[in-house]
Motif scaffolding. Structure first.
Motif, PDB file in Angstrom:
ATOM      1  N   ASP A 172      22.873  11.754  -8.018  1.00 31.53           N
ATOM      2  CA  ASP A 172      21.449  11.669  -7.685  1.00 31.53           C
ATOM      3  C   ASP A 172      21.043  10.278  -7.193  1.00 31.53           C
ATOM      4  O   ASP A 172      19.856   9.966  -7.119  1.00 31.53           O
ATOM      5  N   PHE A 173      22.020   9.438  -6.853  1.00 35.08           N
ATOM      6  CA  PHE A 173      21.749   8.064  -6.428  1.00 35.08           C
ATOM      7  C   PHE A 173      22.294   7.804  -5.024  1.00 35.08           C
ATOM      8  O   PHE A 173      23.370   8.262  -4.673  1.00 35.08           O
ATOM      9  N   MET A 174      21.535   7.056  -4.248  1.00 34.94           N
ATOM     10  CA  MET A 174      22.002   6.608  -2.936  1.00 34.94           C
ATOM     11  C   MET A 174      21.435   5.222  -2.667  1.00 34.94           C
ATOM     12  O   MET A 174      20.293   4.920  -3.024  1.00 34.94           O
ATOM     13  N   MET A 175      22.264   4.407  -2.046  1.00 36.06           N
ATOM     14  CA  MET A 175      21.841   3.071  -1.644  1.00 36.06           C
ATOM     15  C   MET A 175      22.152   2.915  -0.166  1.00 36.06           C
ATOM     16  O   MET A 175      23.221   3.302   0.290  1.00 36.06           O
ATOM     17  N   LEU A 176      21.205   2.354   0.562  1.00 35.62           N
ATOM     18  CA  LEU A 176      21.367   2.197   2.000  1.00 35.62           C
ATOM     19  C   LEU A 176      20.815   0.845   2.421  1.00 35.62           C
ATOM     20  O   LEU A 176      19.693   0.480   2.045  1.00 35.62           O
ATOM     21  N   GLY A 177      21.600   0.119   3.194  1.00 39.48           N
ATOM     22  CA  GLY A 177      21.142  -1.140   3.762  1.00 39.48           C
ATOM     23  C   GLY A 177      20.595  -0.894   5.163  1.00 39.48           C
ATOM     24  O   GLY A 177      21.098  -0.035   5.886  1.00 39.48           O
ATOM     25  N   VAL A 178      19.559  -1.644   5.521  1.00 39.99           N
ATOM     26  CA  VAL A 178      19.008  -1.581   6.873  1.00 39.99           C
ATOM     27  C   VAL A 178      19.154  -2.973   7.474  1.00 39.99           C
ATOM     28  O   VAL A 178      18.503  -3.921   7.028  1.00 39.99           O
ATOM     29  N   ASP A 179      20.039  -3.077   8.454  1.00 40.84           N
ATOM     30  CA  ASP A 179      20.290  -4.351   9.124  1.00 40.84           C
ATOM     31  C   ASP A 179      19.158  -4.607  10.116  1.00 40.84           C
ATOM     32  O   ASP A 179      19.023  -3.914  11.111  1.00 40.84           O
ATOM     33  N   TYR A 180      18.381  -5.631   9.834  1.00 40.08           N
ATOM     34  CA  TYR A 180      17.114  -5.911  10.507  1.00 40.08           C
ATOM     35  C   TYR A 180      17.292  -6.877  11.684  1.00 40.08           C
ATOM     36  O   TYR A 180      17.721  -8.010  11.492  1.00 40.08           O
ATOM     37  N   GLN A 181      16.967  -6.421  12.873  1.00 40.31           N
ATOM     38  CA  GLN A 181      16.948  -7.244  14.085  1.00 40.31           C
ATOM     39  C   GLN A 181      18.134  -8.204  14.159  1.00 40.31           C
ATOM     40  O   GLN A 181      17.980  -9.419  14.206  1.00 40.31           O
ATOM     41  N   PRO A 234      17.836  -2.570  15.183  1.00 47.55           N
ATOM     42  CA  PRO A 234      17.842  -3.720  16.096  1.00 47.55           C
ATOM     43  C   PRO A 234      16.473  -4.074  16.673  1.00 47.55           C
ATOM     44  O   PRO A 234      16.218  -5.236  16.980  1.00 47.55           O
ATOM     45  N   ASN A 235      15.597  -3.108  16.801  1.00 46.13           N
ATOM     46  CA  ASN A 235      14.269  -3.371  17.363  1.00 46.13           C
ATOM     47  C   ASN A 235      13.177  -3.449  16.310  1.00 46.13           C
ATOM     48  O   ASN A 235      12.005  -3.598  16.631  1.00 46.13           O
ATOM     49  N   GLY A 236      13.546  -3.281  15.046  1.00 51.41           N
ATOM     50  CA  GLY A 236      12.584  -3.398  13.953  1.00 51.41           C
ATOM     51  C   GLY A 236      11.657  -2.215  13.773  1.00 51.41           C
ATOM     52  O   GLY A 236      10.650  -2.319  13.065  1.00 51.41           O
ATOM     53  N   VAL A 237      11.984  -1.067  14.355  1.00 48.88           N
ATOM     54  CA  VAL A 237      11.106   0.104  14.273  1.00 48.88           C
ATOM     55  C   VAL A 237      10.999   0.616  12.830  1.00 48.88           C
ATOM     56  O   VAL A 237       9.900   0.886  12.343  1.00 48.88           O
ATOM     57  N   VAL A 284       0.830  -1.199   0.000  1.00 47.75           N
ATOM     58  CA  VAL A 284       0.000   0.000   0.000  1.00 47.75           C
ATOM     59  C   VAL A 284       0.868   1.253   0.000  1.00 47.75           C
ATOM     60  O   VAL A 284       0.361   2.353  -0.187  1.00 47.75           O
ATOM     61  N   LEU A 285       2.170   1.091   0.182  1.00 50.52           N
ATOM     62  CA  LEU A 285       3.067   2.239   0.244  1.00 50.52           C
ATOM     63  C   LEU A 285       3.484   2.764  -1.132  1.00 50.52           C
ATOM     64  O   LEU A 285       3.967   3.886  -1.235  1.00 50.52           O
ATOM     65  N   ILE A 286       3.295   1.971  -2.191  1.00 49.30           N
ATOM     66  CA  ILE A 286       3.676   2.428  -3.527  1.00 49.30           C
ATOM     67  C   ILE A 286       2.911   3.711  -3.831  1.00 49.30           C
ATOM     68  O   ILE A 286       1.696   3.788  -3.656  1.00 49.30           O
ATOM     69  N   GLY A 287       3.643   4.734  -4.255  1.00 54.74           N
ATOM     70  CA  GLY A 287       3.026   6.010  -4.594  1.00 54.74           C
ATOM     71  C   GLY A 287       2.867   6.951  -3.416  1.00 54.74           C
ATOM     72  O   GLY A 287       2.320   8.035  -3.566  1.00 54.74           O
ATOM     73  N   THR A 288       3.354   6.545  -2.244  1.00 61.30           N
ATOM     74  CA  THR A 288       3.269   7.405  -1.058  1.00 61.30           C
ATOM     75  C   THR A 288       4.675   7.842  -0.640  1.00 61.30           C
ATOM     76  O   THR A 288       5.674   7.256  -1.057  1.00 61.30           O
ATOM     77  N   ALA A 289       4.729   8.859   0.192  1.00 58.39           N
ATOM     78  CA  ALA A 289       6.014   9.340   0.689  1.00 58.39           C
ATOM     79  C   ALA A 289       6.665   8.273   1.560  1.00 58.39           C
ATOM     80  O   ALA A 289       6.000   7.645   2.389  1.00 58.39           O
ATOM     81  N   ALA A 290       7.950   8.082   1.355  1.00 58.49           N
ATOM     82  CA  ALA A 290       8.702   7.109   2.164  1.00 58.49           C
ATOM     83  C   ALA A 290       8.689   7.549   3.624  1.00 58.49           C
ATOM     84  O   ALA A 290       8.944   8.714   3.914  1.00 58.49           O
ATOM     85  N   PRO A 291       8.371   6.631   4.536  1.00 56.85           N
ATOM     86  CA  PRO A 291       8.418   6.997   5.955  1.00 56.85           C
ATOM     87  C   PRO A 291       9.815   7.480   6.345  1.00 56.85           C
ATOM     88  O   PRO A 291      10.815   6.872   5.982  1.00 56.85           O
ATOM     89  N   ARG A 292       9.859   8.596   7.056  1.00 55.20           N
ATOM     90  CA  ARG A 292      11.143   9.157   7.492  1.00 55.20           C
ATOM     91  C   ARG A 292      11.705   8.302   8.617  1.00 55.20           C
ATOM     92  O   ARG A 292      10.953   7.740   9.408  1.00 55.20           O
ATOM     93  N   PHE A 293      13.014   8.228   8.669  1.00 54.00           N
ATOM     94  CA  PHE A 293      13.670   7.448   9.712  1.00 54.00           C
ATOM     95  C   PHE A 293      15.066   7.966   9.953  1.00 54.00           C
ATOM     96  O   PHE A 293      15.626   8.707   9.145  1.00 54.00           O
ATOM     97  N   SER A 294      15.631   7.557  11.055  1.00 51.38           N
ATOM     98  CA  SER A 294      17.058   7.740  11.313  1.00 51.38           C
ATOM     99  C   SER A 294      17.498   6.547  12.138  1.00 51.38           C
ATOM    100  O   SER A 294      16.689   5.901  12.804  1.00 51.38           O
ATOM    101  N   GLY A 295      18.781   6.245  12.039  1.00 50.59           N
ATOM    102  CA  GLY A 295      19.319   5.115  12.784  1.00 50.59           C
ATOM    103  C   GLY A 295      20.828   5.179  12.830  1.00 50.59           C
ATOM    104  O   GLY A 295      21.452   5.921  12.063  1.00 50.59           O
ATOM    105  N   PRO A 296      21.430   4.392  13.716  1.00 47.12           N
ATOM    106  CA  PRO A 296      22.886   4.395  13.820  1.00 47.12           C
ATOM    107  C   PRO A 296      23.543   3.644  12.668  1.00 47.12           C
ATOM    108  O   PRO A 296      23.111   2.552  12.305  1.00 47.12           O
TER     109      PRO A 296
END
Length: 182
Positions: free
Chosen positions: A95-104, A127-130, A34-46
């Motif tokens: 104009d390109f960026m790639m970012l990995g999110v290490d999940y739990q 680490p907490n899956g937020v 349902v997120l296709i076409g919507t703004a990406a949720p903002r986040f920050s992490g270490p």
């Protein structure tokens, strides 16, 4: 003689059985987000390794590939080389960026994974899956692609290998970098 409520009940049961059938043999990767076409949720992490806070806001105006992964994920290992190839191909584009999110994951396990399989792009910890919850991630690997305006244009559930890799590069990332919507 069949009464009206019997017909309604029969049609309802038939519909439920059809949905059950589709669920058993359907492709779970084909479920649209349902997120296709919507703004990406903002986040920050270490950031993995440095602990420096990384925020999605840093990448405004860029096409972003966001990959959720974990050291314990076998399918993540299958796609890792292809992710590095994507970054290598497009990393010179400002104009390109790639970012990995290490999940739990344990930080030490994630760092060992990257030492073992190689690394050429940035990763943050979840680490907490937020962050994963905000993106509706229900398993790894999952990959999202945002356009320059921060709108989610593509979601890939499962590893980026074979035709999925080719599609992602040629039909999603490259057109977005050329200013076309995917």
């Amino acid at each position: 003689m069949i009464k009206g409520w019997h017909i309604v009940l029969l049609l309802g049961l038939t519909g439920l059985l059809w949905l059950f059938y589709l669920g058993l043999w359907g492709d779970p990767h084909a479920i649209p987000t349902v997120l296709i076409g919507t703004a990406a949720p903002r986040f920050s992490g270490p950031e993995l390794g440095t602990g420096k806070t990384v925020s999605l806001d840093e990448f405004q105006g860029k096409v972003v590939v966001l990959n959720f992964w974990a050291s314990w994920c076998q399918e993540c290992q299958l796609e890792h080389q292809n992710l590095q190839a994507i970054y290598k191909e497009f990393s010179q584009n400002p104009d390109f960026m790639m970012l990995g999110v290490d999940y739990q994951d344990k930080e030490s396990d994630a760092q060992e994974y990257l030492r073992t399989f190689g690394n050429n792009f940035r990763h943050i910890r979840d680490p907490n899956g937020v962050i994963s919850i905000d993106y509706g991630v229900y398993g790894v690997p999952e990959t999202f692609v945002f356009d320059r305006k921060g709108i989610i244009r593509h979601k890939q559930v499962g590893p980026i290998v074979g035709s999925t890799y080719t599609y992602l590069v040629n039909e999603v990332i490259r057109p977005l970098l050329q200013g076309q919507q995917s």
